[in-house]
Design a protein around this motif. Structure first.
Motif, PDB file in Angstrom:
ATOM      1  N   LEU A  44       0.813  -1.211   0.000  1.00 43.43           N
ATOM      2  CA  LEU A  44       0.000   0.000   0.000  1.00 43.43           C
ATOM      3  C   LEU A  44       0.848   1.264   0.000  1.00 43.43           C
ATOM      4  O   LEU A  44       0.405   2.316  -0.474  1.00 43.43           O
ATOM      5  N   ASP A  45       2.045   1.169   0.526  1.00 40.59           N
ATOM      6  CA  ASP A  45       2.942   2.326   0.554  1.00 40.59           C
ATOM      7  C   ASP A  45       3.805   2.439  -0.701  1.00 40.59           C
ATOM      8  O   ASP A  45       4.566   3.405  -0.841  1.00 40.59           O
ATOM      9  N   GLY A  46       3.708   1.459  -1.608  1.00 36.98           N
ATOM     10  CA  GLY A  46       4.604   1.410  -2.757  1.00 36.98           C
ATOM     11  C   GLY A  46       3.940   1.785  -4.065  1.00 36.98           C
ATOM     12  O   GLY A  46       2.755   2.171  -4.122  1.00 36.98           O
ATOM     13  N   ALA A  47       4.696   1.628  -5.134  1.00 40.00           N
ATOM     14  CA  ALA A  47       4.230   2.018  -6.467  1.00 40.00           C
ATOM     15  C   ALA A  47       3.136   1.097  -6.997  1.00 40.00           C
ATOM     16  O   ALA A  47       2.378   1.492  -7.900  1.00 40.00           O
ATOM     17  N   ASP A  48       3.029  -0.125  -6.466  1.00 42.97           N
ATOM     18  CA  ASP A  48       2.034  -1.083  -6.946  1.00 42.97           C
ATOM     19  C   ASP A  48       0.760  -1.094  -6.113  1.00 42.97           C
ATOM     20  O   ASP A  48      -0.044  -2.020  -6.223  1.00 42.97           O
ATOM     21  N   ALA A  49       0.545  -0.072  -5.307  1.00 46.97           N
ATOM     22  CA  ALA A  49      -0.641  -0.020  -4.460  1.00 46.97           C
ATOM     23  C   ALA A  49      -1.909   0.055  -5.313  1.00 46.97           C
ATOM     24  O   ALA A  49      -1.939   0.753  -6.334  1.00 46.97           O
ATOM     25  N   PRO A  50      -2.974  -0.666  -4.925  1.00 47.65           N
ATOM     26  CA  PRO A  50      -4.243  -0.557  -5.658  1.00 47.65           C
ATOM     27  C   PRO A  50      -4.726   0.890  -5.655  1.00 47.65           C
ATOM     28  O   PRO A  50      -4.702   1.566  -4.622  1.00 47.65           O
ATOM     29  N   GLN A  51      -5.164   1.363  -6.817  1.00 49.70           N
ATOM     30  CA  GLN A  51      -5.595   2.750  -6.927  1.00 49.70           C
ATOM     31  C   GLN A  51      -7.071   2.931  -6.603  1.00 49.70           C
ATOM     32  O   GLN A  51      -7.495   4.003  -6.193  1.00 49.70           O
ATOM     33  N   GLY A  52      -7.866   1.898  -6.806  1.00 51.85           N
ATOM     34  CA  GLY A  52      -9.287   1.981  -6.499  1.00 51.85           C
ATOM     35  C   GLY A  52      -9.596   1.448  -5.117  1.00 51.85           C
ATOM     36  O   GLY A  52      -8.692   1.137  -4.333  1.00 51.85           O
ATOM     37  N   PRO A  53     -10.879   1.325  -4.789  1.00 48.76           N
ATOM     38  CA  PRO A  53     -11.271   0.795  -3.480  1.00 48.76           C
ATOM     39  C   PRO A  53     -10.734  -0.613  -3.251  1.00 48.76           C
ATOM     40  O   PRO A  53     -10.691  -1.431  -4.162  1.00 48.76           O
ATOM     41  N   MET A  54     -10.310  -0.879  -2.031  1.00 44.48           N
ATOM     42  CA  MET A  54      -9.782  -2.196  -1.695  1.00 44.48           C
ATOM     43  C   MET A  54     -10.152  -2.510  -0.254  1.00 44.48           C
ATOM     44  O   MET A  54     -10.661  -1.678   0.488  1.00 44.48           O
ATOM     45  N   ALA A  55      -9.856  -3.738   0.132  1.00 46.50           N
ATOM     46  CA  ALA A  55     -10.061  -4.173   1.513  1.00 46.50           C
ATOM     47  C   ALA A  55      -9.049  -5.251   1.838  1.00 46.50           C
ATOM     48  O   ALA A  55      -8.826  -6.171   1.034  1.00 46.50           O
ATOM     49  N   LEU A  56      -8.398  -5.140   2.980  1.00 46.45           N
ATOM     50  CA  LEU A  56      -7.500  -6.188   3.467  1.00 46.45           C
ATOM     51  C   LEU A  56      -8.343  -7.164   4.267  1.00 46.45           C
ATOM     52  O   LEU A  56      -9.071  -6.760   5.179  1.00 46.45           O
ATOM     53  N   ILE A  57      -8.235  -8.440   3.933  1.00 41.38           N
ATOM     54  CA  ILE A  57      -9.118  -9.424   4.550  1.00 41.38           C
ATOM     55  C   ILE A  57      -8.372 -10.731   4.772  1.00 41.38           C
ATOM     56  O   ILE A  57      -7.669 -11.218   3.887  1.00 41.38           O
ATOM     57  N   GLY A  58      -8.466 -11.281   5.974  1.00 41.16           N
ATOM     58  CA  GLY A  58      -7.834 -12.559   6.218  1.00 41.16           C
ATOM     59  C   GLY A  58      -7.614 -12.854   7.681  1.00 41.16           C
ATOM     60  O   GLY A  58      -7.964 -12.064   8.571  1.00 41.16           O
ATOM     61  N   ASN A  59      -7.012 -14.009   7.914  1.00 37.83           N
ATOM     62  CA  ASN A  59      -6.657 -14.442   9.256  1.00 37.83           C
ATOM     63  C   ASN A  59      -5.207 -14.041   9.502  1.00 37.83           C
ATOM     64  O   ASN A  59      -4.285 -14.688   9.002  1.00 37.83           O
ATOM     65  N   LEU A  60      -4.998 -12.986  10.275  1.00 36.09           N
ATOM     66  CA  LEU A  60      -3.653 -12.498  10.551  1.00 36.09           C
ATOM     67  C   LEU A  60      -3.041 -13.183  11.778  1.00 36.09           C
ATOM     68  O   LEU A  60      -1.865 -13.004  12.068  1.00 36.09           O
ATOM     69  N   ASN A  61      -3.868 -13.924  12.511  1.00 36.91           N
ATOM     70  CA  ASN A  61      -3.388 -14.707  13.654  1.00 36.91           C
ATOM     71  C   ASN A  61      -2.638 -13.854  14.670  1.00 36.91           C
ATOM     72  O   ASN A  61      -1.664 -14.314  15.281  1.00 36.91           O
ATOM     73  N   LEU A  62      -3.090 -12.624  14.868  1.00 42.69           N
ATOM     74  CA  LEU A  62      -2.401 -11.727  15.793  1.00 42.69           C
ATOM     75  C   LEU A  62      -3.396 -10.750  16.390  1.00 42.69           C
ATOM     76  O   LEU A  62      -4.071 -10.016  15.669  1.00 42.69           O
ATOM     77  N   ASP A  63      -3.475 -10.752  17.713  1.00 42.47           N
ATOM     78  CA  ASP A  63      -4.321  -9.830  18.456  1.00 42.47           C
ATOM     79  C   ASP A  63      -3.512  -8.563  18.767  1.00 42.47           C
ATOM     80  O   ASP A  63      -2.296  -8.647  18.990  1.00 42.47           O
ATOM     81  N   PRO A  64      -4.135  -7.397  18.796  1.00 40.79           N
ATOM     82  CA  PRO A  64      -3.376  -6.172  19.075  1.00 40.79           C
ATOM     83  C   PRO A  64      -2.730  -6.125  20.454  1.00 40.79           C
ATOM     84  O   PRO A  64      -1.790  -5.342  20.666  1.00 40.79           O
ATOM     85  N   ALA A  65      -3.220  -6.929  21.404  1.00 43.37           N
ATOM     86  CA  ALA A  65      -2.683  -6.821  22.762  1.00 43.37           C
ATOM     87  C   ALA A  65      -2.492  -8.157  23.454  1.00 43.37           C
ATOM     88  O   ALA A  65      -1.579  -8.294  24.279  1.00 43.37           O
ATOM     89  N   ASN A  66      -3.313  -9.136  23.150  1.00 49.22           N
ATOM     90  CA  ASN A  66      -3.336 -10.368  23.929  1.00 49.22           C
ATOM     91  C   ASN A  66      -2.678 -11.532  23.198  1.00 49.22           C
ATOM     92  O   ASN A  66      -2.581 -11.552  21.977  1.00 49.22           O
ATOM     93  N   GLY A  67      -2.247 -12.521  23.966  1.00 50.10           N
ATOM     94  CA  GLY A  67      -1.664 -13.721  23.412  1.00 50.10           C
ATOM     95  C   GLY A  67      -0.235 -13.516  22.941  1.00 50.10           C
ATOM     96  O   GLY A  67       0.388 -12.480  23.183  1.00 50.10           O
TER      97      GLY A  67
END
Length: 280
Positions: free
Chosen positions: A185-208
Motif C-alpha cells: 500500500l505504501d509502494g508504487a504497486d498499491a491498488p488505486q481503487g477501493p480495496m479491503a484487506l481481509i484474512g486471518n492475521l493470527n495476531l491480536d493487538p494486545a493479547n496472546g
C-alpha cells in the motif's frame, strides 16, 4: 466476509454462511485441489440451500509446498514444517473466494521470498533463508467487479506466532506476513481503487503471543479503516476471546454495517466476520 473453516462440521458452516448471505466470501483453512472439487462441492452445497456463488477463485497456496530442505532440523525431509507453509500435503488449509459478482485476479505475491521484503525479521542463519517464501498460505489481490464498481481484496492467512522455540521463528514470520500489505500500500504497486484487506492475521493487538506492534501498524494505516475495533473473532480454551481475523476496508469507503457471528455450538472457535461497504 471472512470465514475460517478449520475444525468446523459442514452443516454448521453452511448454516452460518447461508444465514449471513454475503455477496463475497473469503474462506481460510480450506484445502486446495487443482481441479477445484472441494470448492465446487462447497459452492454446490450452498446453492442447494439457496445461496448461489457463480464466481469462484482459488490458486495453489504455499501450504505443503516442498522446499527440499530440512527446515525444522529433525533430520528428515518432507515434513509439514519443511514446506513453504505448514502442511502435510500440498494445498492443505488453503484459501478460496466465492462471489456473486465476477472475480478478476490482479496480482499474486505468494512467491515473494521472506528475505526480500522490507524490514524483514528473518534470521541471517535461518536454514531456509534463500528459499523460504514469506506467505505461509497466500497473498492474493483479487478484484470483485460489482455492477458499476470494483473492490480489490487483499488476502492473507498468516502463520500462528507459536509452535516454535526461543528463536521465535513463527513469531517473526507472522510479524512480516501481517505487515506485508502495508508495504504494498505504501509502494508504487498499491491498488488505486477501493480495496479491503481481509484474512486471518493470527495476531491480536494486545493479547496472546506474537509481536503486537505489527497489527497495530496495520490498523493505523491511513489507507485502511477498522470498522469493528476490539471485536473478538475467536475463543480458545487456553487464552479466551481474541481478535485474530480482520476485514479492513479502504478508508475512503462508507461502512454500512459490521459484526462477528459466533460459531454454532461445537462448531470450532472462529466466528464469521462481516462488513457491509458502499462502493462509490
Amino acid at each position: 466476509m471472512l470465514r475460517d473453516l478449520s475444525r468446523e462440521p459442514p452443516e454448521a458452516a453452511l448454516a452460518t454462511i447461508v444465514d449471513a448471505a454475503p455477496d463475497v466470501l473469503v474462506l481460510t483453512n480450506l484445502d486446495y485441489d487443482a481441479s477445484g472439487v472441494t470448492l465446487g462441492a462447497l459452492a454446490d452445497a450452498l446453492g442447494e440451500r439457496g445461496l448461489d456463488f457463480p464466481h469462484r477463485y482459488a490458486a495453489r497456496p504455499n501450504t505443503g509446498m516442498p522446499t527440499g530442505l530440512d527446515l525444522d532440523g529433525d533430520g528428515y525431509l518432507g515434513g509439514p514444517r519443511d514446506a513453504q507453509g505448514y502442511g502435510w500435503f500440498s494445498g492443505q488449509g488453503g484459501q478460496a473466494i466465492l462471489s456473486r459478482h465476477p472475480l478478476r485476479p490482479v496480482a499474486d505475491h505468494s512467491d515473494v521470498l521472506w528475505k526480500d521484503v522490507p524490514d524483514r525479521a528473518i534470521a541471517a542463519d535461518d536454514p531456509g533463508h534463500d528459499v523460504q517464501r514469506l506467505a505461509s498460505t497466500a497473498f492474493w489481490a483479487v478484484a470483485v467487479d460489482a455492477p458499476g464498481a470494483s473492490l480489490t481484496l487483499l488476502t492473507v492467512g498468516a502463520t500462528p506466532p507459536v509452535f516454535d522455540g526461543p528463536e521465535d521463528r513463527n513469531g517473526r514470520r507472522n510479524r512480516d506476513e501481517v505487515l506485508f500489505w502495508t508495504h504494498v500500500l505504501d509502494g508504487a504497486d498499491a491498488p488505486q481503487g477501493p480495496m479491503a484487506l481481509i484474512g486471518n492475521l493470527n495476531l491480536d493487538p494486545a493479547n496472546g503471543d506474537g509481536l503486537h506492534d505489527a497489527i497495530r501498524t496495520v490498523l493505523d494505516h491511513p489507507r485502511l479503516q477498522d470498522p469493528q475495533p476490539g471485536a473478538a473473532t475467536v475463543t480458545w480454551d487456553n487464552t479466551g476471546p481474541m481478535r485474530v481475523s480482520y476485514v479492513l476496508p479502504d478508508a475512503a469507503l462508507r461502512v454500512a454495517g459490521q459484526g462477528v457471528t459466533p460459531p454454532a455450538e461445537d462448531a470450532g472457535p472462529h466466528g464469521l466476520i462481516w462488513v457491509d461497504v458502499v462502493l462509490p
